[in-house]
Design a protein around this motif. Structure first.
Motif, mmCIF file in Angstrom:
data_model
loop_
_atom_site.group_PDB
_atom_site.id
_atom_site.type_symbol
_atom_site.label_atom_id
_atom_site.label_comp_id
_atom_site.label_asym_id
_atom_site.label_seq_id
_atom_site.Cartn_x
_atom_site.Cartn_y
_atom_site.Cartn_z
ATOM 1 N N PRO A 173 1.239 78.001 89.463
ATOM 2 C CA PRO A 173 0.802 77.012 88.481
ATOM 3 C C PRO A 173 0.907 77.570 87.062
ATOM 4 O O PRO A 173 0.549 78.718 86.801
ATOM 5 C CB PRO A 173 -0.665 76.768 88.870
ATOM 6 N N GLY A 174 1.422 76.756 86.162
ATOM 7 C CA GLY A 174 1.601 77.178 84.779
ATOM 8 C C GLY A 174 2.963 77.756 84.483
ATOM 9 O O GLY A 174 3.319 77.921 83.302
ATOM 10 N N ASP A 175 3.757 78.077 85.512
ATOM 11 C CA ASP A 175 5.103 78.594 85.266
ATOM 12 C C ASP A 175 5.947 77.549 84.549
ATOM 13 O O ASP A 175 5.829 76.343 84.813
ATOM 14 C CB ASP A 175 5.794 78.971 86.584
ATOM 15 N N VAL A 176 6.803 78.033 83.656
ATOM 16 C CA VAL A 176 7.709 77.148 82.919
ATOM 17 C C VAL A 176 9.041 77.074 83.672
ATOM 18 O O VAL A 176 9.647 78.104 83.972
ATOM 19 C CB VAL A 176 7.941 77.664 81.490
ATOM 20 N N VAL A 177 9.476 75.862 83.961
ATOM 21 C CA VAL A 177 10.740 75.643 84.659
ATOM 22 C C VAL A 177 11.643 74.793 83.768
ATOM 23 O O VAL A 177 11.257 73.693 83.350
ATOM 24 C CB VAL A 177 10.526 74.939 86.013
ATOM 25 N N ALA A 178 12.823 75.288 83.458
ATOM 26 C CA ALA A 178 13.802 74.522 82.691
ATOM 27 C C ALA A 178 14.442 73.475 83.601
ATOM 28 O O ALA A 178 14.848 73.790 84.727
ATOM 29 C CB ALA A 178 14.869 75.448 82.114
ATOM 30 N N LYS A 188 10.187 66.281 89.820
ATOM 31 C CA LYS A 188 9.081 66.014 88.909
ATOM 32 C C LYS A 188 7.769 65.871 89.684
ATOM 33 O O LYS A 188 6.724 66.370 89.249
ATOM 34 C CB LYS A 188 9.349 64.739 88.114
ATOM 35 N N VAL A 189 7.801 65.193 90.818
ATOM 36 C CA VAL A 189 6.602 65.027 91.637
ATOM 37 C C VAL A 189 6.104 66.385 92.124
ATOM 38 O O VAL A 189 4.899 66.674 92.099
ATOM 39 C CB VAL A 189 6.890 64.088 92.819
ATOM 40 N N LEU A 190 7.021 67.242 92.562
ATOM 41 C CA LEU A 190 6.641 68.588 92.999
ATOM 42 C C LEU A 190 6.017 69.375 91.853
ATOM 43 O O LEU A 190 5.013 70.066 92.036
ATOM 44 C CB LEU A 190 7.869 69.341 93.516
ATOM 45 N N ALA A 191 6.622 69.288 90.679
ATOM 46 C CA ALA A 191 6.108 70.026 89.526
ATOM 47 C C ALA A 191 4.693 69.580 89.183
ATOM 48 O O ALA A 191 3.821 70.406 88.880
ATOM 49 C CB ALA A 191 7.029 69.835 88.333
ATOM 50 N N GLU A 192 4.457 68.278 89.265
ATOM 51 C CA GLU A 192 3.114 67.769 88.980
ATOM 52 C C GLU A 192 2.121 68.276 90.018
ATOM 53 O O GLU A 192 1.009 68.705 89.680
ATOM 54 C CB GLU A 192 3.144 66.245 88.967
ATOM 55 N N ALA A 193 2.515 68.239 91.293
ATOM 56 C CA ALA A 193 1.609 68.662 92.360
ATOM 57 C C ALA A 193 1.269 70.150 92.261
ATOM 58 O O ALA A 193 0.152 70.561 92.596
ATOM 59 C CB ALA A 193 2.232 68.359 93.721
ATOM 60 N N LYS A 223 10.408 80.814 83.844
ATOM 61 C CA LYS A 223 10.431 81.472 85.153
ATOM 62 C C LYS A 223 11.638 81.049 85.992
ATOM 63 O O LYS A 223 12.178 81.833 86.767
ATOM 64 C CB LYS A 223 9.144 81.144 85.921
ATOM 65 N N ALA A 224 12.057 79.786 85.848
ATOM 66 C CA ALA A 224 13.111 79.277 86.732
ATOM 67 C C ALA A 224 13.865 78.158 86.037
ATOM 68 O O ALA A 224 13.416 77.596 85.031
ATOM 69 C CB ALA A 224 12.500 78.768 88.042
#
Length: 444
Positions: A173-178, A188-193, A223-224
């Motif tokens: 949680p909190g990792d930045v993903v480009a 997007k749903v995964l990122a929110e969860a 991070k990714a």
């Protein structure tokens, strides 16, 4: 007192919108004009619109203003699969299917029943699949230009599950993903969860703006990167070999994990090698058979560096333990006997035929697409609001997605994403004519 007035104004505007006194598409006063009219600070006026936007009642557009949303259109159009009326034409989700696939399944089930592995299918399999199944998938990946050892291949319950276990195992949680400024809504749903921060990268020709990615990595701890280099959803691009090499170099230089989504890659003829071949030590490759074979056959696969495999296996264990033996056995049999290759070739032809229909029916409109993809990105004329078009189409029994579910930046273009693969050809042609008519009626 100012706080009470702010809440009262939110309630008043919300009531007017819900009662229809403020019509869908109506432009609201600017933040500054609202503040002057009601004696509020500018920041408080901005809070009023932010709360209305969070309620799904308005949408703010950079450079254009704040508008009343179409109340019939929920904010998740294109993300959540909902029960549809029997007469509704679905141009929202893709369920590409070919004649005779049901008979293929009957034959596969008969063959399975006559085989000697039924007892094994009643027991747990290893989390990443049995080794002969992983070897079968590895041979399939080799035909796509990706050399992978069976030990680095994991079976999952569809590509979406593959993305989920990748996120769960390798990100925090909190990792930045480009991500692309327009990207697959499922991610997007995964990122929110998982409470990831998505950093949007604008498009530049046939791929993401890699200069913008470089600048992002220079100022943020990224991070990714989540990428769809071959048959991007929704824009349909196939990144060139040189772009792929540069993206891999950026990932190496900044220590990025690459999550490569190849769910639609089978539709592109002779694409450049996957990113996983260019940066194998830092790339997790995810794909599956939902689009190329059948959406109900929830079999996907993940190819990852050996060092990451144990973490991914634990995520599989935490979510499903293992893929179901029956569907895995059917999928592997079809991979081995050439059925998957045949279906993929036929679906490329089918998608091309559907794109030809789209070219005819949408001629003159601004479309972004790949000639053998199952979707079209339809840019709407200036001042034509996507939510109003989508609502009008719904009233005409045609379901489409707006750009909102795909957008990761504040700027949400007025566009529609049309899925072409879920209806018959005649029905598709008729639906696209309806799309064109509604757009022309709404344009001025």
């Amino acid at each position: 007192m100012a706080e009470a007035r702010y809440k009262q104004l939110v309630d008043e505007l919300a009531a007017e919108i819900r009662a229809g006194r403020l019509q869908p598409g109506a432009r609201l006063p600017t933040h500054r004009r609202l503040a002057e009219r009601h004696g509020l600070a500018l920041v408080t006026a901005s809070r009023v619109y932010a709360e209305l936007e969070a309620m799904g009642l308005v949408s703010g557009e950079v450079g254009r203003g704040t508008f009343v949303r179409e109340a019939a259109m929920h904010g998740g159009v294109g993300v959540d699969q909902r029960t549809m009326a029997p007469d509704l034409v679905d141009l929202n989700f893709n369920y590409p299917s070919l004649p005779g696939q049901a008979e293929l399944l009957r034959a596969a089930l008969r063959q399975l029943a006559a085989g000697g592995e039924l007892d094994a299918m009643l027991r747990y399999a290893p989390h990443g699949g049995r080794m002969h199944e992983r070897a079968c998938v590895a041979r399939h990946l080799a035909s796509r230009g990706l050399a992978a050892e069976p030990s680095s291949v994991l079976l999952v319950d569809g590509a979406q599950h593959g993305l989920a276990v990748t996120v769960m195992a390798l990100l925090q949680p909190g990792d930045v993903v480009a991500v692309d400024a327009l990207t697959y809504p499922g991610f997007k749903v995964l990122a929110e969860a998982h409470r990831l921060e998505l950093a949007p990268i604008p498009a530049s020709g046939q791929g993401p703006d890699l200069d913008a990615l470089e600048r992002l990595c220079a100022r943020r701890r990224v991070k990714a990167i989540y990428a769809m280099p071959t048959l991007h959803n929704p824009l349909g691009w196939v990144m060139s070999a040189s772009r792929r090499r540069r993206l891999a170099a950026i990932a190496r230089r900044h220590g990025l994990l690459i999550i490569e989504d190849a769910a639609y890659a089978f539709l592109a003829d002779d694409p450049p090698p996957p990113l996983a071949t260019l940066a194998p030590e830092t790339t997790v490759y995810v794909s599956g058979l939902s689009k190329s074979v059948a959406t109900g056959l929830r079999v996907g696969f993940v190819a990852a560096p050996d060092v990451l495999v144990p973490k991914l296996e634990r995520a599989i264990r935490a979510t499903t333990w293992c893929t179901p033996g029956v569907t895995t056995a059917i999928a592997c049999a079809w991979l081995e006997d050439g059925t998957v290759n045949r279906l993929e070739a036929e679906k490329r032809q089918d998608a091309a035929a559907r794109q030809a229909i789209a070219s005819e029916e949408l001629a003159g409109l601004r479309c972004v697409r790949h000639p053998s993809s199952y979707f079209v990105w339809l840019c709407l004329p200036d001042e034509t609001r996507a939510d109003l078009v989508a609502a009008a189409l719904m009233r005409d029994s045609v379901s489409v997605s707006t750009a909102e579910p795909f957008a990761t930046s504040q700027h949400v273009p007025h566009a529609l994403r049309l899925a072409l693969g879920s209806v018959g050809l005649d029905e598709l042609r008729s639906a696209l004519r309806t799309v064109r008519r509604v757009i022309e009626e709404r344009s001025f």
